[in-house]
Design a protein around this motif. Structure first.
Motif: not given
Lengths: 370, 641
Positions: A318-325, A238-253, A233-236
C-alpha cells in the motif's frame, strides 16, 4: 530497395533493415572496423559532467546500468536511450550510446516510432513518475499494450524534483509539499498495477541502492522481447529524502519486502515468518508461515498468462510501502509490435517490392495522344 | 447552361419512336444532393471517373456534414457533390450549378438558392411526401405548387422506378431502395453521354463478395440509363467534347490521394523508408488510409494513441533514418506544437501535413479554410522557424509532398505542408509522371567523424553544419563511432552538448533562422502570370485559392482588362524576388479563406500595401465574385484599358 539481411540482430533473426540504413552501418564498419561488443562500464560513460544533486539515487542507478549494459554484448551504437523531462531524463547525456532527451512525457511515443522502424536496435526509455504517469500517462499505457520491443526504466521518487518539490502522481495521500501545504488529496498510482492493468508483458520493480537486485531485474527486462517496464524506487535526497527507508533500513526492510523469485514460494521476513497465500476472493493476502500449511503458500510464477495473479501481487503493498514485492512480477511472451509490423511489410512484398510507376498509373487511366 | 451549338444529330431515334436531340455544350456544372445516407459522394465520384475517362477537364467539390448520419431527411443531413466538367481547361468546381439533382425535399431546400433561374432541377418525386416536406418546413409540395416556375423541373419517381427495376432480384425493399443512386447515375450518364463500362467494372469489384448486390446496382444503373433513352421527360441529351490536354497518360486524382502518392514517391526517390505516425482526423485521415495500403514500398504506418504520439513516433523514426511524416488537421497541429519545437531543435527531417479545415477549435471539420497559416509560421514557443509549403490543386499535392520531403531531407528540418479540405477531397485529371522525371532526393548519412577532440582523436560533431545549407549531419543509430545525444535543451554550436551560454543561444537561434531563410536561394523565383507584362494590379494567393483566382483573372482578361496572378507555393521562406515583384504593381489584392493572414505577412515583410479580401464560409471562393472584387480595384486605379 528495402529487403536485405540483417546486419546485427538482437535476438530477432531476419530483421529487415532498409538498404540505405544498412549501407550507412556497413560504411561505418568499413571506416572504423567491426562493431565492438566486448565493453566495460567505462566505455559507457560520456565526457559530460553528471549534474544530479550530490547523493541522488540517480547516481546509483546510472552506475548500475553502466556496469550492467556491457554484459548484454550489444555494441554501443546499437543502443538508443530516449528520455522525457525531469531529473531522471538527463540520463541519456551520460551514456555513450545514441540518445534523445525529448519532451515531457513523450519518450515512449518517440521510442515506439524508432523501435518499430528499427527492430535491429536496443531501445531504452528512461522516465520518472511525473514524466511517465502524469503528463505522459497515455503514451505509457499504449506502449505497454502494443508490446513494442523496448525497455522502460521508470525512476519513481514519489516527488517532482526538477521543479523543486511538488507532489507527484505516486506521492502518498496527505503529502505536504509546496503546492499542497495542507496535504495532497489525490490517490496515487501504483505503477506496477497500472502497467499490469495495461496488459504489459513484462513488469518488474527494484530498489536504486540494491545493485544486485536491480541488475537482475534489468537483465531479465533487457532479454524480454516486447515492452518491459521496470519501476525503480529512487531516493530524492533533496525533496523526498528517506522515502523508501522502510524498505532500505536493514532493521525493517526484510520485514516489509517480498522478494519475487520465479518458481520459489513467496516466503519473506525475518526467519521466513511471513508468506503469501490466496484469499477467499481470488486475490492474495499475507499470512504467518507457521499458521498455514506449506501447500497453501503461493509459488511465484511470473509467466502466468492471466494478469490477475501479477495484479494481485502488486496490490499487496500500500502507500506506506509495507509488504512491497520486489523483483519480476510478470514476464510473458507475446508477439512484439515491431516484429508484426515487419512481418506485414514482408507479406506485402511477397510478390516483390512495390513498383512506383505502376502505383502512380494505378486506377482508371486514359491516354491523350499528340 | 452555356449552349454553344444547336442539336447535333437532328434525330437520333430511341426505342418507341422517340426522337431525341443532342445539344453540344462547352461546360456543365452538376450538383448532386441528397441525404447523407443516399450515397451522393459515391455517385459523384463515379460520375467524375466516367467524366475523367471520357477526357473532359474537371474539378469537383464534395460538401458533406461532419455527422455520419444526421437524422434522415433533415437539412443538416444534406450531403452534396458538385462537378464541373468542360471541353477546355478549367480551374474551379464552378460558382453555381447548371443542374441540381435533389434526392429529397431537404436537398432541394438546402441547394435551390445556388441554382440560377432557368437551371434544371431533377427531383426524386417519391421522396416529396407530406412527412418529408414537413421536416424541412415546406407547407406544400414545391414540385407541384408552382414555386419552382423560375426553373426547369423534371420530377422523376427515382425510388419507385429503382424498386420496379429490381423487383425480380429478390432483394428486400430497403435493400433495393439503396440502389436509387445508381439509377440516378445511369440517368445522368445517358444525359451527358458518359462511358458506362468503368462504373460496371467498379460495381463488380466493389461488391465482389456480394454478387447479388453488385448485380442489383448494375441493374439499377442500366435501368436509369435506359429510362433516359426512352422517357419523354428528357427530350435532349448533351455532349461535352473532350478537353485538349497535353499528350500523356492521365488519371483522376483527389488531393489526399495525390499527397499520399507523393510521400510514397519521396520514400522511393530518397531511398528511405517512409514512417507515418498519425491519429485519425477529418479531413486528413484518407492519407493514412492510402499510405497503409503501400507496405510493399516499405511504408510503415502507425495509428498512434493521439496527435502527440503521431508526431513523436515520426520524429523517433526520423532519428533512426526514416523519412518521418505526420498528417493531421488544425486541432492536431495545436497538439503537435511542442514536438514541432523539438524537431526544430534537434534538426531532423520531418514532414508535417496539415489538411486545414474551418476553425478555431473543432470548427467545421468537413469544410475548407486557410486559417492555419500563422499557426504553421509561428505556433510554437520560442524562435522556431520552419519551412511552409502549400499545394495549389488536388494533383499538385503530389509535387508539394515531394518538395516538402526534399526540403526536410536536405535541410534537416520539419516542414509544414498546408493542404486544405477543398484540395483533399476535390479531384481533377492528373498527368501521371514518369518515375525517372521525379526529383532525386537521395541523402547521405554521416558515417565518419567530422572533427577532432583536443587530444586529436577523431570526434563526431553532430552540430557542425554544412557551410552551404547550414544543415547538420544526420548520423543514425547503428553507425559506429557516431554516438551522440540530441534533445530539446539548447545545443552548443558544433558539439551539440547542453549549453546555457548567452552568446551561444544567440548564435544558435540565428543559425536556425538563417538555415530556413537560406532555402529561398534553393526555390524558383516568384510565379507570376502577367500575359502582357504590363498589368497594374496583381492578385496574390497561396494554396487552394489558385483555381478561383486564376478563373477570376481569366474573366477579367476576357473583358479586355489586365491583371497579374502571383501564386506562392513556398510560403516560408518566400521567393527571394517577391518583394521586388510586388512593388512592380500599383495595387496588390490578396484573397484568402481566412481573415488576412498572408496579407499580414506580406505587409510586415515587404512594406507593401496589400489589400486583403477574405471569406471564411467553409467553401472555396466563387470566381465571379473574386473577379468583381478585382475589377473594382482595377477601376479604382483609373486604368480603363
Amino acid at each position: 530497395m528495402t529487403t536485405s539481411p540483417h546486419v546485427h540482430d538482437l535476438g530477432m533473426p531476419g530483421t529487415p533493415i532498409d538498404a540505405n540504413i544498412q549501407q550507412a552501418i556497413a560504411d561505418s564498419v568499413a571506416a572504423q572496423g567491426e562493431k565492438q561488443t566486448a565493453l566495460k562500464a567505462k566505455d559507457m560513460k560520456t565526457d559530460q559532467e553528471v549534474r544530479w544533486c550530490p547523493g541522488c539515487g540517480d547516481y546509483v542507478i546510472l552506475n548500475a546500468v553502466q556496469s550492467f549494459l556491457p554484459s548484454l554484448g550489444i555494441a554501443r551504437e546499437d543502443m538508443v536511450i530516449v528520455s522525457g523531462i525531469g531529473c531522471s531524463s538527463r540520463f541519456p547525456y551520460y551514456m555513450n550510446t545514441y540518445g534523445m532527451h525529448s519532451i515531457h512525457g513523450r519518450a515512449p511515443a518517440i521510442a515506439t516510432g524508432l523501435a518499430a522502424s528499427r527492430p535491429d536496435l536496443s531501445v531504452w526509455v528512461v522516465t520518472g513518475d511525473g514524466d511517465a504517469l502524469s503528463i505522459g500517462g497515455n503514451h505509457l499505457i499504449h506502449a505497454l499494450r502494443r508490446n513494442v520491443d523496448m525497455t522502460i526504466l521508470l525512476f519513481n521518487n514519489r516527488i517532482y524534483g526538477l521543479t523543486k518539490g511538488q507532489y507527484s502522481p505516486t506521492s502518498e495521500v496527505g503529502k505536504v509539499t509546496k503546492s499542497t501545504p495542507m496535504g495532497s488529496l489525490d490517490h496515487p498510482f501504483n505503477p506496477v498495477s497500472l502497467a499490469i492493468g495495461a496488459d504489459a508483458t513484462f513488469v518488474g520493480r527494484a530498489m536504486d541502492s540494491d545493485r544486485k537486485g536491480l541488475t537482475e531485474v534489468l537483465r531479465q527486462a533487457a532479454e524480454h522481447e516486447g515492452t518491459a517496464l521496470v519501476e525503480i524506487y529512487q531516493n530524492c535526497n533533496i525533496f523526498n529524502d528517506g522515502a523508501f527507508d522502510l524498505l532500505k533500513d536493514p532493521s525493517t526492510g526484510p520485514m516489509w519486502t517480498i522478494p519475487l523469485v520465479h518458481g520459489q514460494p513467496l516466503v519473506f521476513g525475518p526467519d521466513g515468518a511471513s508468506c503469501v497465500v490466496r484469499d477467499d476472493f481470488g486475490g492474495l493476502r499475507i499470512a504467518e508461515t507457521n499458521q498455514v500449511d506449506a501447500s497453501e503458500i503461493v509459488v511465484h510464477d511470473a509467466t502466468r498468462e492471466d494478469p490477475s495473479y501479477a495484479f494481485a501481487l502488486s496490490r499487496l503493498s500500500s502507500q506506506d510501502l509495507r509488504y512491497t514485492p520486489m523483483g519480476v512480477f510478470r514476464s510473458v511472451r507475446k508477439p512484439t509490435y515491431d516484429r508484426m509490423m515487419a512481418d506485414q511489410l514482408e507479406e506485402a512484398r511477397t510478390e516483390g517490392p512495390g513498383d512506383l510507376g505502376a502505383l502512380l498509373a494505378g486506377g482508371d487511366t486514359w491516354t491523350v495522344s499528340a | 447552361m452555356t449552349v454553344t451549338g444547336s442539336p447535333l444529330t437532328p434525330g437520333s431515334s430511341a426505342p418507341g419512336g422517340l426522337v431525341k436531340s443532342v445539344v453540344e455544350l462547352d461546360r456543365v456544372v452538376i450538383r448532386l444532393a441528397g441525404d447523407s445516407g443516399d450515397g451522393m459522394q459515391l455517385t459523384g465520384n463515379r460520375f467524375t471517373s466516367e467524366t475523367a475517362s471520357f477526357g473532359n477537364d474537371l474539378s469537383t467539390l464534395p460538401n458533406f456534414p461532419a455527422e455520419i448520419r444526421a437524422p434522415t431527411g433533415t437539412l443538416p443531413g444534406v450531403s452534396s457533390f458538385q462537378l464541373h466538367f468542360a471541353d477546355h481547361d478549367i480551374m474551379t468546381p464552378g460558382d453555381a450549378p447548371d443542374v441540381l439533382v435533389a434526392m429529397n425535399p431537404a436537398a432541394l431546400r438546402a441547394n435551390l438558392a445556388d441554382l440560377p433561374g432557368g437551371g434544371l432541377v431533377i427531383a426524386d418525386s417519391d421522396e416529396f411526401t407530406p412527412r418529408n416536406l414537413a421536416k424541412v418546413g415546406y407547407a406544400t409540395n414545391p414540385l407541384e405548387d408552382g414555386s419552382l416556375d423560375g426553373w426547369q423541373v423534371v420530377a422523376v419517381p427515382l425510388t419507385s422506378m429503382t424498386l420496379e427495376a429490381l423487383a425480380d432480384t429478390g432483394l428486400g425493399k430497403k435493400e433495393a431502395e439503396r440502389s436509387k443512386n445508381m439509377f440516378t447515375l445511369g440517368l445522368l450518364s445517358w444525359m451527358y453521354h458518359r462511358p458506362t463500362e468503368g462504373t460496371v467494372r467498379f460495381l463488380e469489384r466493389q461488391f465482389r463478395r456480394k454478387p447479388e448486390i453488385a448485380a442489383a446496382n448494375i441493374a439499377a444503373f442500366r435501368a436509369g440509363y435506359n429510362y433516359g433513352e426512352t422517357t419523354e421527360a428528357f427530350a435532349v441529351s448533351y455532349e461535352i467534347k473532350p478537353a485538349p490536354m497535353a499528350p500523356g497518360r492521365y488519371r483522376n486524382i483527389s488531393g489526399n490521394q495525390a499527397l499520399a502518392l507523393g510521400l510514397v514517391a519521396a520514400g522511393q526517390r530518397s531511398g528511405l523508408p517512409v514512417f507515418l505516425g498519425a491519429y485519425p482526423i477529418t479531413p486528413a485521415s484518407d492519407i493514412l488510409h492510402e499510405l497503409s495500403r503501400h507496405k510493399a514500398f516499405g511504408v510503415r504506418t502507425f495509428q498512434a494513441e493521439d496527435e502527440i504520439a503521431g508526431i513523436g513516433s515520426a520524429l523517433g523514426a526520423s532519428f533512426g533514418g526514416a523519412l518521418g511524416v505526420t498528417t493531421t488537421s488544425g486541432p492536431g497541429v495545436s497538439l503537435k506544437s511542442e514536438a514541432l519545437g523539438l524537431a526544430v531543435m534537434i534538426e531532423l527531417p520531418l514532414v508535417v501535413v496539415d489538411v486545414q479545415r474551418g476553425g478555431p477549435s473543432t470548427g467545421l471539420p468537413t469544410k475548407t479554410e486557410q486559417s492555419d497559416l500563422l499557426q504553421a509560421m509561428f505556433g510554437r514557443n520560442g524562435e522556431a522557424p520552419l519551412p511552409v509549403i502549400a499545394p495549389r490543386s488536388p494533383g499538385d499535392c503530389f509535387d508539394a509532398a515531394l518538395e516538402a520531403s526534399r526540403i526536410a531531407l536536405k535541410y534537416r528540418t520539419p516542414v509544414m505542408l498546408l493542404s486544405d479540405g477543398y484540395l483533399a477531397n476535390g479531384a481533377e485529371p492528373w498527368a501521371v509522371p514518369a518515375v525517372e522525371d521525379l526529383p532525386d532526393l537521395s541523402v547521405e548519412f554521416a558515417t565518419e567523424p567530422n572533427g577532432a577532440a583536443k587530444d586529436g582523436t577523431p570526434e563526431f560533431l553532430p552540430y557542425l553544419r554544412d557551410p552551404e545549407t547550414l544543415a547538420r549531419p544526420w548520423a543514425i543509430p547503428g553507425t559506429a563511432g557516431m554516438q551522440h545525444r540530441v534533445g530539446g535543451l539548447e545545443k552548443a554550436d558544433q558539439t551539440g552538448n547542453i549549453s546555457y551560454d548567452p552568446a551561444n543561444h544567440d548564435l544558435m537561434t540565428r543559425l536556425r533562422q538563417a538555415k530556413v531563410d537560406g532555402i529561398a536561394a534553393d526555390i524558383p523565383p516568384t510565379d507570376v502570370d502577367d500575359p502582357d507584362g504590363d498589368a497594374r494590379v496583381a492578385v496574390i494567393g497561396w494554396g487552394s485559392t489558385y483555381g478561383p483566382i486564376g478563373a477570376a483573372c481569366r474573366r477579367i482578361r476576357r473583358s479586355g482588362r489586365k491583371v497579374a496572378q502571383i501564386h506562392l507555393r513556398h510560403v516560408n521562406p518566400m521567393p527571394a524576388d517577391l518583394g521586388e515583384v510586388l512593388r512592380r504593381y500599383d495595387r496588390v489584392v490578396c484573397p484568402e479563406m481566412n481573415l488576412g493572414q498572408l496579407a499580414l505577412l506580406l505587409r510586415a515583410k515587404y512594406l507593401v500595401d496589400v489589400q486583403s479580401h477574405t471569406q471564411v464560409r467553409g467553401l472555396p471562393f466563387r470566381a465571379a465574385e473574386l473577379a468583381a472584387v478585382v475589377q473594382d480595384v482595377i477601376d479604382s486605379t483609373g486604368d480603363t484599358k
